[in-house]
Write a protein that holds these residues in place. Structure first.
Motif, mmCIF file in Angstrom:
data_model
loop_
_atom_site.group_PDB
_atom_site.id
_atom_site.type_symbol
_atom_site.label_atom_id
_atom_site.label_comp_id
_atom_site.label_asym_id
_atom_site.label_seq_id
_atom_site.Cartn_x
_atom_site.Cartn_y
_atom_site.Cartn_z
ATOM 1 N N UNK A 65 0.770 -1.335 -0.078
ATOM 2 C CA UNK A 65 0.198 -0.007 0.022
ATOM 3 C C UNK A 65 0.763 1.358 0.144
ATOM 4 N N UNK A 66 2.005 1.390 0.943
ATOM 5 C CA UNK A 66 2.723 2.347 1.009
ATOM 6 C C UNK A 66 3.302 2.691 -0.478
ATOM 7 N N UNK A 67 3.737 1.630 -1.051
ATOM 8 C CA UNK A 67 4.542 1.540 -2.512
ATOM 9 C C UNK A 67 3.409 2.199 -3.559
ATOM 10 N N UNK A 68 2.339 1.916 -3.580
ATOM 11 C CA UNK A 68 1.252 2.239 -4.556
ATOM 12 C C UNK A 68 0.843 3.721 -4.160
ATOM 13 N N UNK A 69 0.801 4.007 -2.763
ATOM 14 C CA UNK A 69 0.553 5.481 -2.565
ATOM 15 C C UNK A 69 1.474 6.404 -2.970
ATOM 16 N N UNK A 70 2.826 5.776 -2.919
ATOM 17 C CA UNK A 70 4.033 6.731 -3.091
ATOM 18 C C UNK A 70 3.991 7.079 -4.654
ATOM 19 N N UNK A 71 3.551 6.036 -5.371
ATOM 20 C CA UNK A 71 3.345 6.104 -6.735
ATOM 21 C C UNK A 71 2.125 7.091 -7.430
ATOM 22 N N UNK A 72 1.556 7.832 -6.492
ATOM 23 C CA UNK A 72 0.511 8.643 -6.792
ATOM 24 C C UNK A 72 -0.801 8.057 -7.136
ATOM 25 N N UNK A 73 -1.091 6.920 -7.056
ATOM 26 C CA UNK A 73 -2.337 6.058 -7.278
ATOM 27 C C UNK A 73 -3.508 6.755 -6.304
ATOM 28 N N UNK A 74 -4.720 6.758 -6.895
ATOM 29 C CA UNK A 74 -5.771 7.256 -6.383
ATOM 30 C C UNK A 74 -7.026 6.235 -6.017
ATOM 31 N N UNK A 75 -7.031 5.213 -6.817
ATOM 32 C CA UNK A 75 -8.085 4.354 -6.868
ATOM 33 C C UNK A 75 -7.521 2.732 -6.457
ATOM 34 N N UNK A 76 -7.890 2.279 -5.265
ATOM 35 C CA UNK A 76 -7.168 1.138 -5.227
ATOM 36 C C UNK A 76 -8.279 -0.292 -5.199
ATOM 37 N N UNK A 77 -7.634 -1.285 -5.448
ATOM 38 C CA UNK A 77 -8.256 -2.632 -5.579
ATOM 39 C C UNK A 77 -7.527 -3.794 -5.242
ATOM 40 N N UNK A 78 -8.179 -4.980 -4.475
ATOM 41 C CA UNK A 78 -7.533 -5.894 -4.024
ATOM 42 C C UNK A 78 -8.197 -7.215 -4.622
ATOM 43 N N UNK A 79 -7.311 -8.110 -4.971
ATOM 44 C CA UNK A 79 -8.063 -9.713 -5.512
ATOM 45 C C UNK A 79 -7.290 -10.624 -4.635
ATOM 46 N N UNK A 80 -8.348 -11.010 -3.860
ATOM 47 C CA UNK A 80 -7.904 -12.036 -2.749
ATOM 48 C C UNK A 80 -7.645 -13.454 -3.072
ATOM 49 N N UNK A 81 -6.992 -14.275 -2.196
ATOM 50 C CA UNK A 81 -6.715 -15.718 -2.247
ATOM 51 C C UNK A 81 -7.830 -16.289 -1.364
ATOM 52 N N UNK A 82 -7.891 -17.385 -0.994
ATOM 53 C CA UNK A 82 -8.876 -18.153 -0.154
ATOM 54 C C UNK A 82 -9.125 -17.094 1.086
ATOM 55 N N UNK A 83 -10.410 -16.920 1.315
ATOM 56 C CA UNK A 83 -10.674 -15.572 2.162
ATOM 57 C C UNK A 83 -10.361 -16.101 3.588
ATOM 58 N N UNK A 84 -10.521 -17.260 3.781
ATOM 59 C CA UNK A 84 -10.373 -17.822 5.245
ATOM 60 C C UNK A 84 -8.737 -17.961 5.561
ATOM 61 N N UNK A 85 -8.139 -18.091 4.569
ATOM 62 C CA UNK A 85 -6.568 -18.586 4.801
ATOM 63 C C UNK A 85 -6.057 -17.278 5.715
ATOM 64 N N UNK A 86 -5.034 -17.681 6.845
ATOM 65 C CA UNK A 86 -4.438 -16.615 7.530
ATOM 66 C C UNK A 86 -3.379 -15.834 6.540
ATOM 67 N N UNK A 87 -2.950 -16.340 5.683
ATOM 68 C CA UNK A 87 -2.010 -15.435 4.830
ATOM 69 C C UNK A 87 -2.863 -14.207 3.979
ATOM 70 N N UNK A 88 -3.919 -14.562 3.511
ATOM 71 C CA UNK A 88 -4.832 -13.802 2.765
ATOM 72 C C UNK A 88 -5.361 -12.594 3.703
ATOM 73 N N UNK A 89 -5.768 -13.188 4.779
ATOM 74 C CA UNK A 89 -6.326 -12.174 5.752
ATOM 75 C C UNK A 89 -5.366 -11.289 6.268
ATOM 76 N N UNK A 90 -4.061 -11.634 6.647
ATOM 77 C CA UNK A 90 -3.116 -10.727 7.009
ATOM 78 C C UNK A 90 -2.536 -9.781 5.967
ATOM 79 N N UNK A 91 -2.634 -10.190 4.727
ATOM 80 C CA UNK A 91 -2.032 -9.448 3.548
ATOM 81 C C UNK A 91 -2.981 -8.178 3.423
ATOM 82 N N UNK A 92 -4.286 -8.601 3.359
ATOM 83 C CA UNK A 92 -5.320 -7.652 3.262
ATOM 84 C C UNK A 92 -5.492 -6.716 4.286
ATOM 85 N N UNK A 93 -5.302 -7.139 5.568
ATOM 86 C CA UNK A 93 -5.565 -6.172 6.952
ATOM 87 C C UNK A 93 -4.275 -5.278 6.797
ATOM 88 N N UNK A 94 -3.128 -5.533 6.382
ATOM 89 C CA UNK A 94 -2.054 -4.581 6.237
ATOM 90 C C UNK A 94 -2.339 -3.530 5.178
#
Length: 312
Positions: A131-160
């Motif tokens: 997120x910090x990288x994309x913000x520093x690149x001047x982006x304004x509209x953000x999206x996220x394509x998740x993995x398996x929503x119940x997995x700990x890795x996916x959950x933690x990546x999206x939370x951050x």
């Protein structure tokens, strides 16, 4: 030795295990071999286990549920340890493993169970870094394509990722579900890129899906990468490193993760004491050509470009 060679004799490892009570077999349960991260993990696991005079036995599990169905199968082989990668085990069976003196390590997953160890990376921190990288690149509209929503890795990546964006005043994040599957990631990308207010920056939960998303963006929507759309993945494996894709990706220190996993197993096997140990390692954001590059924060180390905020 000459007589054994003449008779074609080979030592019987299974018979030997009945005497030593050690099969010298480590069961590995994986559910996601399409992602090139895991074949690389298998290769490294096999290399390190051989050094310890152990062999790897592979079982296939399921990403979206625990690996209980294969438990009875792997226990028939009297395995000395279990590694669960991209899958997990129910609390009942994890306790059964502990009672039987069989150490279990979750690889690239987290758990709070007392009987199960884990090795993973700082996924929440990784999502924030993206997120910090994309913000520093001047982006304004953000999206996220998740993995398996119940997995700990996916959950933690999206939370951050979400935390950093919300702190910067961007709380309208478009989310699609890819389930770590190429076809589902393509469908999520089509829906997201069809919006009149489509994102100009996408974080995709792993590189396997990021490749699919980039193909849809370029060949179905005619978008230029990164001028029209920036894409950042996770894992830093396979096609992410190919010139044709050049995906900016949050790396996972695969060799160090495998080494930590094997160390935990060997320690618990030799001591006979099953006590949960959790190791969390850090990765780096590898900068390539799939996303706009910020004016500062990108440094070159050993020929690789890495995003380190606050440095130039």
């Amino acid at each position: 030795m000459a007589a054994a060679q003449e008779l074609g004799y080979r030592p019987n490892a299974i018979a030997r295990s009945l005497i030593t009570n050690r099969s010298r077999i480590i069961a590995v349960v994986m559910a996601y071999l399409e992602n090139l991260f895991y074949p690389d993990v298998l290769e490294e696991l096999g290399r390190l286990l051989v050094k310890e005079n152990y062999r790897l036995l592979l079982f296939t599990g399921h990403m979206d549920r625990d690996s209980d169905p294969v438990f009875d199968q792997l226990m028939q082989y009297r395995v000395d340890g279990i590694i669960l990668a991209s899958t997990t085990l129910s609390s009942h069976l994890s306790e059964e493993c502990a009672t039987a003196g069989i150490p279990v390590v979750l690889f690239n997953r987290t758990t709070e169970r007392d009987a199960v160890s884990s090795v993973t990376t700082r996924n929440r921190e990784g999502g924030r870094r993206v997120a910090e990288f994309l913000l520093a690149g001047g982006h304004k509209r953000f999206g996220y394509i998740s993995g398996v929503e119940s997995s700990s890795t996916n959950r933690d990546r999206f939370v951050g990722y979400r935390e950093a964006l919300v702190e910067a005043g961007h709380d309208d994040i478009v989310v699609g579900v890819g389930n770590y599957d190429r076809a589902e990631a393509e469908a999520a990308a089509r829906e997201m890129l069809s919006r009149p207010d489509r994102p100009d920056a996408l974080f995709v939960a792993n590189d396997h899906m990021a490749v699919a998303v980039m193909d849809v963006a370029r060949y179905e929507f005619g978008l230029s990468i990164p001028e029209d759309l920036s894409i950042v993945g996770y894992d830093d494996v396979g096609a992410a490193r190919w010139t044709a894709y050049g995906i900016t990706s949050m790396s996972q220190p695969l060799k160090r993760m495998v080494e930590a996993t094997v160390n935990i197993l060997m320690s618990q096997i030799s001591s006979g004491e099953i006590e949960a140990e959790h190791r969390i390692l850090s990765g780096e954001l590898m900068v390539r050509t799939s996303a706009r590059v910020p004016k500062s924060g990108v440094v070159e180390i050993d020929g690789r470009r890495i995003y380190k905020p606050g440095k130039s």
